[in-house]
Design a protein around this motif. Structure first.
Motif, PDB file in Angstrom:
ATOM      1  N   ILE A   1     -34.555  -6.178  62.318  1.00 44.93           N
ATOM      2  CA  ILE A   1     -33.844  -6.197  63.595  1.00 44.93           C
ATOM      3  C   ILE A   1     -32.440  -6.728  63.412  1.00 44.93           C
ATOM      4  CG2 ILE A   1     -33.796  -7.258  65.890  1.00 44.93           C
ATOM      5  CD1 ILE A   1     -36.861  -7.212  65.840  1.00 44.93           C
ATOM      6  N   ASN A   2     -32.307  -7.822  62.645  1.00 40.34           N
ATOM      7  CA  ASN A   2     -30.986  -8.421  62.450  1.00 40.34           C
ATOM      8  C   ASN A   2     -30.048  -7.510  61.688  1.00 40.34           C
ATOM      9  OD1 ASN A   2     -31.612 -10.766  63.795  1.00 40.34           O
ATOM     10  ND2 ASN A   2     -32.364 -11.811  61.978  1.00 40.34           N
ATOM     11  N   ILE A   3     -30.577  -6.843  60.650  1.00 42.63           N
ATOM     12  CA  ILE A   3     -29.749  -5.923  59.883  1.00 42.63           C
ATOM     13  C   ILE A   3     -29.314  -4.764  60.753  1.00 42.63           C
ATOM     14  CG2 ILE A   3     -29.768  -4.253  57.978  1.00 42.63           C
ATOM     15  CD1 ILE A   3     -31.552  -6.230  56.454  1.00 42.63           C
ATOM     16  N   GLY A   4     -30.230  -4.288  61.598  1.00 48.98           N
ATOM     17  CA  GLY A   4     -29.899  -3.168  62.466  1.00 48.98           C
ATOM     18  C   GLY A   4     -28.824  -3.522  63.469  1.00 48.98           C
ATOM     19  N   GLU A   5     -28.778  -4.822  63.873  1.00 48.89           N
ATOM     20  CA  GLU A   5     -27.799  -5.236  64.873  1.00 48.89           C
ATOM     21  C   GLU A   5     -26.673  -6.063  64.272  1.00 48.89           C
ATOM     22  OE1 GLU A   5     -29.940  -7.290  67.861  1.00 48.89           O
ATOM     23  OE2 GLU A   5     -30.964  -5.499  68.612  1.00 48.89           O
ATOM     24  N   SER A   6     -26.601  -6.104  62.934  1.00 51.22           N
ATOM     25  CA  SER A   6     -25.578  -6.910  62.268  1.00 51.22           C
ATOM     26  C   SER A   6     -24.187  -6.454  62.667  1.00 51.22           C
ATOM     27  CB  SER A   6     -25.748  -6.797  60.753  1.00 51.22           C
ATOM     28  OG  SER A   6     -24.733  -7.502  60.092  1.00 51.22           O
ATOM     29  N   GLY A   7     -23.367  -7.407  63.099  1.00 49.52           N
ATOM     30  CA  GLY A   7     -21.985  -7.087  63.441  1.00 49.52           C
ATOM     31  C   GLY A   7     -21.819  -6.399  64.785  1.00 49.52           C
ATOM     32  N   THR A   8     -22.892  -6.244  65.542  1.00 49.11           N
ATOM     33  CA  THR A   8     -22.812  -5.576  66.844  1.00 49.11           C
ATOM     34  C   THR A   8     -22.630  -6.609  67.947  1.00 49.11           C
ATOM     35  OG1 THR A   8     -24.218  -3.768  66.091  1.00 49.11           O
ATOM     36  CG2 THR A   8     -24.019  -4.074  68.459  1.00 49.11           C
ATOM     37  N   THR A   9     -21.614  -6.396  68.773  1.00 49.72           N
ATOM     38  CA  THR A   9     -21.302  -7.326  69.854  1.00 49.72           C
ATOM     39  C   THR A   9     -21.216  -6.576  71.172  1.00 49.72           C
ATOM     40  OG1 THR A   9     -19.975  -8.620  68.296  1.00 49.72           O
ATOM     41  CG2 THR A   9     -19.675  -9.084  70.633  1.00 49.72           C
ATOM     42  N   ASN A  10     -21.772  -7.187  72.218  1.00 51.08           N
ATOM     43  CA  ASN A  10     -21.669  -6.596  73.546  1.00 51.08           C
ATOM     44  C   ASN A  10     -20.321  -6.971  74.137  1.00 51.08           C
ATOM     45  OD1 ASN A  10     -21.868  -5.945  76.315  1.00 51.08           O
ATOM     46  ND2 ASN A  10     -24.089  -6.176  76.256  1.00 51.08           N
TER      47      ASN A  10
END
Length: 383
Positions: free
Chosen positions: A68-77
């Motif tokens: 999950i963390n790798i999939g959302e790494s660097g993603t910001t709302n």
């Protein structure tokens, strides 16, 4: 040796069998012993496997978390920072004109295409046949509950509900985005800029200034400071008042100075005395990204903080300038989105920019200007 008959031998075997036959007590002891051994063996196996089972569960949980963390790494709302943002289509590969307005929880997409602006006799469908991009992937309308996430230079716009959609935009500059279909958009605010430097003191237009023993008058005819009203040009508004009464320089001040010899050596047509505006002060770092000036990494949010042509930004310039008057559209866009590497302004120097970058010389050419070369501050036009 005694000879035994068959009957005698059979009796001896029976007696031997009875001698080795366990008693009821011995059978019960054997049964209990066997049961206890089997029970203990089973308990031992379960206890030995328990740590392994726990370890497997922990590893499995960690694996899911990493995924999950790798999939959302660097993603910001970044939804909140896009509130009240306006994206306007600037793509030259499609004549459509889409506008995206983000307002609270609503997203409004408008198609402002006007065939009468081009060829009134053609329908929109026939007109689009000439272009590479026939129509943006977005559908005009009002949508509720949108989210925008950023991962690096990629922004993902997602609209929930029915109908819903997902649309990707990639950042090309501080205020330039390109959609996944190739449609180019520009924003009026600068992306990823959390802090700004402002100037609420400097007026955009020169005013009439008084004269005294600390002032002198000059004539100026170049258009390097032209913002569309020719304020600094003497043939339009008269002589300029230059004051020598100053202790320190402030951002936004227009100054009258000696042009560095490095520029004069390259171009003998450049006048010895020149006019420019103080943009960077001693100790600061000045940078230009996408046609926008940044001071110490903060956006300079002023009328002189970005590339203009006679006071017009990129969007206004292309809207108001006749197409036949634009010699090279791509070069012009490159000008509006130019870059300059960060420059440190040392002690006793200032960073100078003219208002119309493409028509004059300034610190982009010769670096920070030594304060000793400045003769005075332009306070306005003569009475």
């Amino acid at each position: 040796m005694k000879h035994l008959s068959d009957e005698d031998m059979e009796q001896d075997f029976e007696n031997l069998k009875n001698a080795f036959q366990p008693t009821p007590v011995q059978k019960e002891k054997a049964r209990r012993l066997l049961f206890q051994q089997q029970s203990s063996k089973k308990k031992f196996r379960m206890k030995s496997l328990l740590p392994s089972i726990v370890s497997l569960i922990v590893l499995f949980s960690v694996g899911i978390g990493l995924y999950i963390n790798i999939g959302e790494s660097g993603t910001t709302n970044v939804t909140a920072s896009w509130d009240r943002m306006l994206l306007e289509q600037t793509s030259q590969t499609s004549p459509t004109r889409y506008v995206l307005e983000f307002n609270g929880t609503s997203l409004i997409i408008e198609d402002r295409f006007n065939t009468f602006r081009y060829e009134p006799t053609l329908t929109k469908e026939n007109y689009l046949k000439r272009y590479k991009i026939k129509e943006p992937l977005l559908t005009p309308g009002t949508y509720e509950n949108y989210t925008i996430t950023q991962s690096g230079s990629m922004y993902t716009l997602k609209v929930e509900g029915k109908p819903g959609f997902t649309y990707n935009l990639e950042k090309e500059g501080p205020r330039i985005l390109v959609g996944e279909d190739g449609v180019r958009y520009s924003s009026r605010i600068y992306l990823d800029t959390l802090e700004t430097v402002t100037d609420d003191i400097t007026p955009e237009r020169l005013k009439v200034a008084s004269q005294n023993e600390h002032t002198f008058l000059i004539e100026w005819g170049l258009d390097s400071m032209d913002r569309g009203n020719h304020d600094f040009e003497s043939h339009e508004h008269g002589q300029l008042v230059v004051s020598t009464d100053f202790d320190e320089f402030k951002r936004g001040q227009a100054v009258y100075y000696h042009m560095p010899s490095s520029v004069l050596a390259k171009n003998t047509e450049v006048p010895d005395m020149y006019i420019g505006r103080v943009v960077g002060l001693p100790g600061e770092t000045v940078e230009i990204k996408g046609g926008q000036v940044y001071i110490d990494g903060k956006m300079l949010d002023t009328f002189y903080g970005k590339a203009t042509r006679r006071g017009l930004g990129e969007k206004e310039y292309f809207e108001l300038t006749p197409r036949n008057a634009i010699v090279d559209a791509q070069s012009t866009r490159d000008y509006f989105n130019m870059d300059m590497a960060a420059v440190s302004v040392k002690k006793d120097t200032v960073f100078i920019l003219v208002d119309q970058w493409w028509r004059g010389y300034d610190s982009r050419e010769y670096g920070p200007l030594p304060i000793e070369k400045i003769e005075g501050i332009i306070t306005g036009t003569a009475e």
